[in-house]
Design an enzyme around this catalytic site. Structure first.
Site, short mmCIF file in Angstrom:
data_model
loop_
_atom_site.label_atom_id
_atom_site.label_comp_id
_atom_site.label_asym_id
_atom_site.label_seq_id
_atom_site.Cartn_x
_atom_site.Cartn_y
_atom_site.Cartn_z
N LYS A 47 0.84 -1.21 0.00
CA LYS A 47 0.00 0.00 0.00
C LYS A 47 0.87 1.25 0.00
O LYS A 47 0.66 2.15 -0.80
CB LYS A 47 -0.91 0.04 1.26
CG LYS A 47 -1.81 -1.15 1.41
CD LYS A 47 -2.70 -1.04 2.65
CE LYS A 47 -1.96 -1.07 3.98
NZ LYS A 47 -1.27 -2.33 4.27
N ARG B 25 -9.90 0.93 8.08
CA ARG B 25 -9.46 -0.41 8.45
C ARG B 25 -10.53 -1.18 9.19
O ARG B 25 -10.29 -2.32 9.58
CB ARG B 25 -8.27 -0.26 9.38
CG ARG B 25 -6.95 -0.72 8.81
CD ARG B 25 -5.93 -0.40 9.88
NE ARG B 25 -4.72 -1.10 9.73
CZ ARG B 25 -3.65 -0.65 9.07
NH1 ARG B 25 -3.69 0.48 8.42
NH2 ARG B 25 -2.56 -1.35 9.07
N ARG C 278 11.87 -5.16 5.10
CA ARG C 278 11.64 -3.74 4.82
C ARG C 278 12.48 -2.83 5.71
O ARG C 278 12.69 -3.08 6.88
CB ARG C 278 10.17 -3.42 5.06
CG ARG C 278 9.90 -1.93 5.09
CD ARG C 278 8.45 -1.62 5.17
NE ARG C 278 7.80 -2.27 6.27
CZ ARG C 278 6.49 -2.34 6.41
NH1 ARG C 278 5.70 -1.83 5.48
NH2 ARG C 278 5.96 -2.92 7.44
N ARG D 90 14.39 0.48 10.85
CA ARG D 90 13.33 -0.51 10.66
C ARG D 90 12.20 -0.20 11.62
O ARG D 90 12.44 0.38 12.68
CB ARG D 90 13.87 -1.93 10.90
CG ARG D 90 14.81 -2.33 9.77
CD ARG D 90 15.34 -3.74 9.85
NE ARG D 90 16.42 -3.89 8.89
CZ ARG D 90 16.33 -4.57 7.73
NH1 ARG D 90 15.22 -5.18 7.42
NH2 ARG D 90 17.37 -4.64 6.92
N ARG E 118 -0.81 -8.33 13.60
CA ARG E 118 -1.30 -7.42 12.54
C ARG E 118 -2.11 -8.19 11.50
O ARG E 118 -3.12 -7.71 11.01
CB ARG E 118 -0.11 -6.72 11.87
CG ARG E 118 0.43 -5.58 12.74
CD ARG E 118 1.86 -5.20 12.38
NE ARG E 118 2.01 -4.71 11.02
CZ ARG E 118 3.18 -4.57 10.40
NH1 ARG E 118 4.30 -4.86 11.06
NH2 ARG E 118 3.24 -4.12 9.17
P1 AP5 Z 1 4.87 -1.60 1.83
O1 AP5 Z 1 4.51 -0.78 0.65
O2 AP5 Z 1 5.62 -0.95 2.94
O3 AP5 Z 1 3.55 -2.35 2.39
P2 AP5 Z 1 2.29 -1.78 3.16
O4 AP5 Z 1 1.08 -2.40 2.55
O5 AP5 Z 1 2.32 -0.29 3.25
O6 AP5 Z 1 2.54 -2.49 4.56
P3 AP5 Z 1 2.50 -1.92 6.02
O7 AP5 Z 1 3.26 -2.87 6.86
O8 AP5 Z 1 2.88 -0.47 6.06
O9 AP5 Z 1 0.99 -2.06 6.33
P4 AP5 Z 1 0.34 -2.04 7.69
O10 AP5 Z 1 -1.06 -1.95 7.27
O11 AP5 Z 1 0.69 -3.17 8.57
O12 AP5 Z 1 1.02 -0.77 8.42
P5 AP5 Z 1 0.51 0.73 8.67
O13 AP5 Z 1 1.70 1.59 8.73
O14 AP5 Z 1 -0.58 1.06 7.75
O15 AP5 Z 1 5.67 -2.89 1.31
C1 AP5 Z 1 6.27 -3.79 2.22
C2 AP5 Z 1 7.68 -4.17 1.74
O16 AP5 Z 1 7.56 -4.94 0.55
C3 AP5 Z 1 8.56 -2.96 1.37
O17 AP5 Z 1 9.88 -3.22 1.77
C4 AP5 Z 1 8.46 -2.86 -0.14
O18 AP5 Z 1 9.68 -2.36 -0.72
C5 AP5 Z 1 8.22 -4.29 -0.55
N1 AP5 Z 1 7.30 -4.39 -1.68
C6 AP5 Z 1 6.19 -3.65 -1.93
N2 AP5 Z 1 5.58 -4.03 -3.07
C7 AP5 Z 1 6.32 -5.08 -3.55
C8 AP5 Z 1 6.21 -5.91 -4.72
N3 AP5 Z 1 5.21 -5.75 -5.60
N4 AP5 Z 1 7.15 -6.89 -4.89
C9 AP5 Z 1 8.17 -7.05 -3.99
N5 AP5 Z 1 8.33 -6.27 -2.89
C10 AP5 Z 1 7.41 -5.30 -2.66
O19 AP5 Z 1 -0.09 0.59 10.13
C11 AP5 Z 1 0.72 0.32 11.23
C12 AP5 Z 1 -0.11 0.28 12.51
O20 AP5 Z 1 -0.71 1.57 12.72
C13 AP5 Z 1 -1.27 -0.70 12.53
O21 AP5 Z 1 -0.87 -1.99 12.91
C14 AP5 Z 1 -2.19 -0.04 13.56
O22 AP5 Z 1 -1.72 -0.28 14.88
C15 AP5 Z 1 -2.01 1.43 13.28
N6 AP5 Z 1 -2.99 1.95 12.30
C16 AP5 Z 1 -2.70 2.50 11.08
N7 AP5 Z 1 -3.83 2.85 10.46
C17 AP5 Z 1 -4.85 2.51 11.29
C18 AP5 Z 1 -6.26 2.60 11.18
N8 AP5 Z 1 -6.85 3.12 10.09
N9 AP5 Z 1 -7.01 2.12 12.21
C19 AP5 Z 1 -6.44 1.61 13.33
N10 AP5 Z 1 -5.11 1.49 13.49
C20 AP5 Z 1 -4.31 1.94 12.47
MG MG Z 2 2.57 1.09 4.80
#
Ligand code: AP5
Ligand code: MG
Ligand code: ZN
Length: 217
Positions: free
Chosen positions: A13, A88, A127, A160, A172
């Protein structure tokens, strides 16, 4: 254009939202990034959220809805935004719908990144990001062009995420299945869901998203 990117942790994402925001001049709104910034700044909300995030649980709907509601009021969001990590839960989706309706704006598409769940852990544990400018990298899939030097800003410091541990990732994933995956059915029923194969290379996924958006407009 207002878009949502939907998918489990590690689906890509953030990676795709960033590229899309540049290509279409849209604002990337990542609730995860905003909460991490609040934690780093040491605000009350940020400190509370960090404890929840590090365990891999979801932060309360109340907090994230407030953050998004305030953010989309900002002038830079007037031309459109990409929601990355929000909504979410079904409650968050309902709150978003109300916000958009009140502002007489609409959701153009919800892009689901379909992934192979068994390969997400490898994406997440590999990552890292530039500690200075935040550019994201991966040990195998997206290395800096020069070893240990950020492509964007030249920094040699990387970091990280604290929630990229094996235990937090399991929580998660569970939170995703329990609370977020129902949104796929929700947006399908509303006719806004568009799905792309998130297991392709980063460039191919980006191309497929463009294909989906071209059909829409
Ligand atoms: P990346 O693009 O970083 O993936 P992502 O989908 O953004 O994954 P996240 O881990 O950020 O999602 P998340 O939902 O757990 O975390 P968030 O920060 O939103 O890609 C991952 C890796 O793969 C990278 O290294 C990239 O280079 C590689 N990659 C990407 N595409 C690729 C491809 N096609 N092929 C190969 N490699 C690839 O949330 C974190 C925390 O915040 C949550 O757990 C929660 O506690 C809180 N939070 C955030 N939003 C909310 C909400 N709306 N409600 C409640 N809690 C929330
Ligand atoms: Mg992300
Ligand atoms: Zn950098």
């Amino acid at each position: 254009m207002n878009l949502i990117l939907l998918g489990p942790p590690g689906a890509g994402k953030g990676t795709q939202a960033k590229e899309l925001s540049v290509r279409h001049k849209l604002v990337q709104l990542s609730t995860g990034d905003m909460l991490r910034a609040a934690a780093k700044a040491g605000t009350k909300v940020g400190i509370e959220a960090k404890a929840v995030m590090d365990k891999g649980e979801l932060v309360s709907d109340e907090i994230v809805v407030k953050i998004i509601a305030e953010r989309i009021e900002q002038p830079d969001c007037a031309e459109g935004f990409i929601l990355d990590g929000f909504p979410r839960t079904l409650n968050q989706a309902a709150a978003l719908e109300k916000m958009l309706k009140d502002k007489k704006r609409k959701l153009n598409a919800v892009i689901e990144l379909k992934v192979d769940y068994n390969r997400l852990v490898e994406r997440i544990v590999g990552r890292y990001a530039c500690a200075k400018c935040g550019e994201g990298y991966h040990d195998r899939f997206k290395r800096p062009k020069a070893r240990k030097v950020c492509d964007i800003c030249g920094s040699t410091e990387f970091s990280r995420r604290d929630d990229d541990t094996a235990e937090a990732v399991t929580t998660r994933m569970l939170a995703y299945y329990r609370d977020t995956s129902p949104l796929i059915g929700y947006y399908f029923a509303k006719g806004t869901l568009r799905s792309v194969d998130g297991m392709e290379t980063i460039d191919k996924v980006a191309k497929d998203i463009e294909g989906v958006l071209a059909v829409r407009s």
